[in-house]
Design a protein around this motif. Structure first.
Motif, PDB file in Angstrom:
ATOM      1  N   GLY A  45     -99.610  82.324 -54.110  1.00 33.16           N
ATOM      2  CA  GLY A  45    -100.766  82.479 -53.230  1.00 33.16           C
ATOM      3  C   GLY A  45    -100.406  82.711 -51.777  1.00 33.16           C
ATOM      4  O   GLY A  45    -101.296  82.866 -50.944  1.00 33.16           O
ATOM      5  N   THR A  46     -99.110  82.735 -51.463  1.00 33.88           N
ATOM      6  CA  THR A  46     -98.685  82.979 -50.085  1.00 33.88           C
ATOM      7  C   THR A  46     -97.821  84.230 -50.015  1.00 33.88           C
ATOM      8  O   THR A  46     -97.295  84.702 -51.026  1.00 33.88           O
ATOM      9  CB  THR A  46     -97.907  81.785 -49.498  1.00 33.88           C
ATOM     10  N   HIS A  47     -97.687  84.738 -48.785  1.00 36.30           N
ATOM     11  CA  HIS A  47     -96.930  85.955 -48.545  1.00 36.30           C
ATOM     12  C   HIS A  47     -96.057  85.808 -47.305  1.00 36.30           C
ATOM     13  O   HIS A  47     -96.381  85.035 -46.408  1.00 36.30           O
ATOM     14  CB  HIS A  47     -97.877  87.138 -48.301  1.00 36.30           C
ATOM     15  N   ASP A  48     -94.989  86.595 -47.276  1.00 39.26           N
ATOM     16  CA  ASP A  48     -94.173  86.772 -46.079  1.00 39.26           C
ATOM     17  C   ASP A  48     -94.365  88.208 -45.634  1.00 39.26           C
ATOM     18  O   ASP A  48     -94.620  89.090 -46.459  1.00 39.26           O
ATOM     19  CB  ASP A  48     -92.687  86.550 -46.362  1.00 39.26           C
ATOM     20  N   SER A  73     -91.953  88.246 -39.615  1.00 42.08           N
ATOM     21  CA  SER A  73     -92.971  87.954 -38.609  1.00 42.08           C
ATOM     22  C   SER A  73     -93.975  86.922 -39.102  1.00 42.08           C
ATOM     23  O   SER A  73     -94.585  86.235 -38.280  1.00 42.08           O
ATOM     24  CB  SER A  73     -93.690  89.228 -38.175  1.00 42.08           C
ATOM     25  N   LEU A  74     -94.159  86.823 -40.408  1.00 44.05           N
ATOM     26  CA  LEU A  74     -95.052  85.816 -40.995  1.00 44.05           C
ATOM     27  C   LEU A  74     -94.362  85.212 -42.208  1.00 44.05           C
ATOM     28  O   LEU A  74     -93.733  85.928 -42.990  1.00 44.05           O
ATOM     29  CB  LEU A  74     -96.379  86.447 -41.429  1.00 44.05           C
ATOM     30  N   GLU A  75     -94.514  83.906 -42.375  1.00 43.56           N
ATOM     31  CA  GLU A  75     -93.873  83.222 -43.499  1.00 43.56           C
ATOM     32  C   GLU A  75     -94.867  82.308 -44.205  1.00 43.56           C
ATOM     33  O   GLU A  75     -95.528  81.488 -43.562  1.00 43.56           O
ATOM     34  CB  GLU A  75     -92.688  82.393 -43.011  1.00 43.56           C
ATOM     35  N   ALA A  76     -94.957  82.487 -45.523  1.00 42.05           N
ATOM     36  CA  ALA A  76     -95.791  81.637 -46.387  1.00 42.05           C
ATOM     37  C   ALA A  76     -97.225  81.530 -45.857  1.00 42.05           C
ATOM     38  O   ALA A  76     -97.754  80.443 -45.684  1.00 42.05           O
ATOM     39  CB  ALA A  76     -95.158  80.261 -46.573  1.00 42.05           C
ATOM     40  N   ASP A  81    -103.992  86.601 -43.520  1.00 39.15           N
ATOM     41  CA  ASP A  81    -103.149  86.610 -42.324  1.00 39.15           C
ATOM     42  C   ASP A  81    -102.309  87.886 -42.263  1.00 39.15           C
ATOM     43  O   ASP A  81    -102.145  88.487 -41.198  1.00 39.15           O
ATOM     44  CB  ASP A  81    -102.233  85.387 -42.283  1.00 39.15           C
ATOM     45  N   VAL A  82    -101.786  88.297 -43.402  1.00 31.75           N
ATOM     46  CA  VAL A  82    -100.996  89.526 -43.457  1.00 31.75           C
ATOM     47  C   VAL A  82    -101.880  90.725 -43.124  1.00 31.75           C
ATOM     48  O   VAL A  82    -101.497  91.593 -42.332  1.00 31.75           O
ATOM     49  CB  VAL A  82    -100.332  89.698 -44.837  1.00 31.75           C
ATOM     50  N   ALA A 104     -90.861  85.129 -56.566  1.00 28.61           N
ATOM     51  CA  ALA A 104     -91.158  83.707 -56.401  1.00 28.61           C
ATOM     52  C   ALA A 104     -90.181  83.029 -55.442  1.00 28.61           C
ATOM     53  O   ALA A 104     -90.529  82.066 -54.769  1.00 28.61           O
ATOM     54  CB  ALA A 104     -91.142  82.997 -57.760  1.00 28.61           C
ATOM     55  N   GLN A 105     -88.954  83.543 -55.356  1.00 30.20           N
ATOM     56  CA  GLN A 105     -87.954  82.975 -54.450  1.00 30.20           C
ATOM     57  C   GLN A 105     -88.036  83.591 -53.051  1.00 30.20           C
ATOM     58  O   GLN A 105     -87.227  83.278 -52.189  1.00 30.20           O
ATOM     59  CB  GLN A 105     -86.537  83.195 -54.998  1.00 30.20           C
ATOM     60  N   ALA A 106     -88.992  84.484 -52.846  1.00 28.43           N
ATOM     61  CA  ALA A 106     -89.237  85.135 -51.550  1.00 28.43           C
ATOM     62  C   ALA A 106     -88.069  85.992 -51.087  1.00 28.43           C
ATOM     63  O   ALA A 106     -87.900  86.222 -49.897  1.00 28.43           O
ATOM     64  CB  ALA A 106     -89.615  84.118 -50.482  1.00 28.43           C
ATOM     65  N   SER A 107     -87.258  86.496 -52.021  1.00 29.50           N
ATOM     66  CA  SER A 107     -86.186  87.401 -51.613  1.00 29.50           C
ATOM     67  C   SER A 107     -86.769  88.768 -51.301  1.00 29.50           C
ATOM     68  O   SER A 107     -87.806  89.146 -51.854  1.00 29.50           O
ATOM     69  CB  SER A 107     -85.115  87.513 -52.701  1.00 29.50           C
ATOM     70  N   SER A 108     -86.103  89.498 -50.417  1.00 41.08           N
ATOM     71  CA  SER A 108     -86.646  90.790 -50.014  1.00 41.08           C
ATOM     72  C   SER A 108     -85.633  91.925 -50.108  1.00 41.08           C
ATOM     73  O   SER A 108     -86.019  93.081 -50.061  1.00 41.08           O
ATOM     74  CB  SER A 108     -87.159  90.695 -48.579  1.00 41.08           C
TER      75      SER A 108
END
Length: 115
Positions: A45-48, A73-76, A81-82, A104-108
């Motif tokens: 439910g969150t984004h970076d 610039s934005l985390e979780a 917000d994004v 799920a591990q927020a790797s990019s």
């Protein structure tokens, strides 16, 4: 020499999808040099949000290799917000790209600037 935005995004999407990290193009920008934003869905439910790093972040080596550097610039944060951040960007410069990827591990799989 830096790759065009179009070619860089195509390669990034191919690489992420090959790793089983579903990735899609959300917004197409200027083919040659549009700014690229990477939105990472953390699947909780969150984004970076990653955006291009300042030119001051580039070393001579980065310049020589044609690297693209990003900073988070934005985390979780929520998708709203994004979207707010991207709406602000659209008012400033409408020729930007948005790529969304899931992890799920927020790797990019992008190069981050040393902040």
């Amino acid at each position: 020499m830096r790759l065009t935005s179009d070619l860089w995004v195509s390669a990034y999407l191919r690489r992420r999808n090959a790793k089983g990290k579903p990735s899609v193009l959300i917004r197409r920008g200027a083919k040659e040099a549009g700014a690229i934003f990477i939105r990472v869905d953390r699947l909780d439910g969150t984004h970076d949000l990653y955006e291009p790093a300042s030119q001051l972040s580039y070393s001579e080596e980065h310049e020589r290799l044609g690297d693209r550097l990003f900073h988070r610039s934005l985390e979780a944060v929520s998708t709203f917000d994004v979207m707010d951040r991207l709406e602000k960007e659209a008012k400033f410069d409408s020729d930007f790209w948005v790529v969304e990827t899931e992890c799920a591990q927020a790797s990019s799989d992008i190069m981050l600037a040393d902040d």
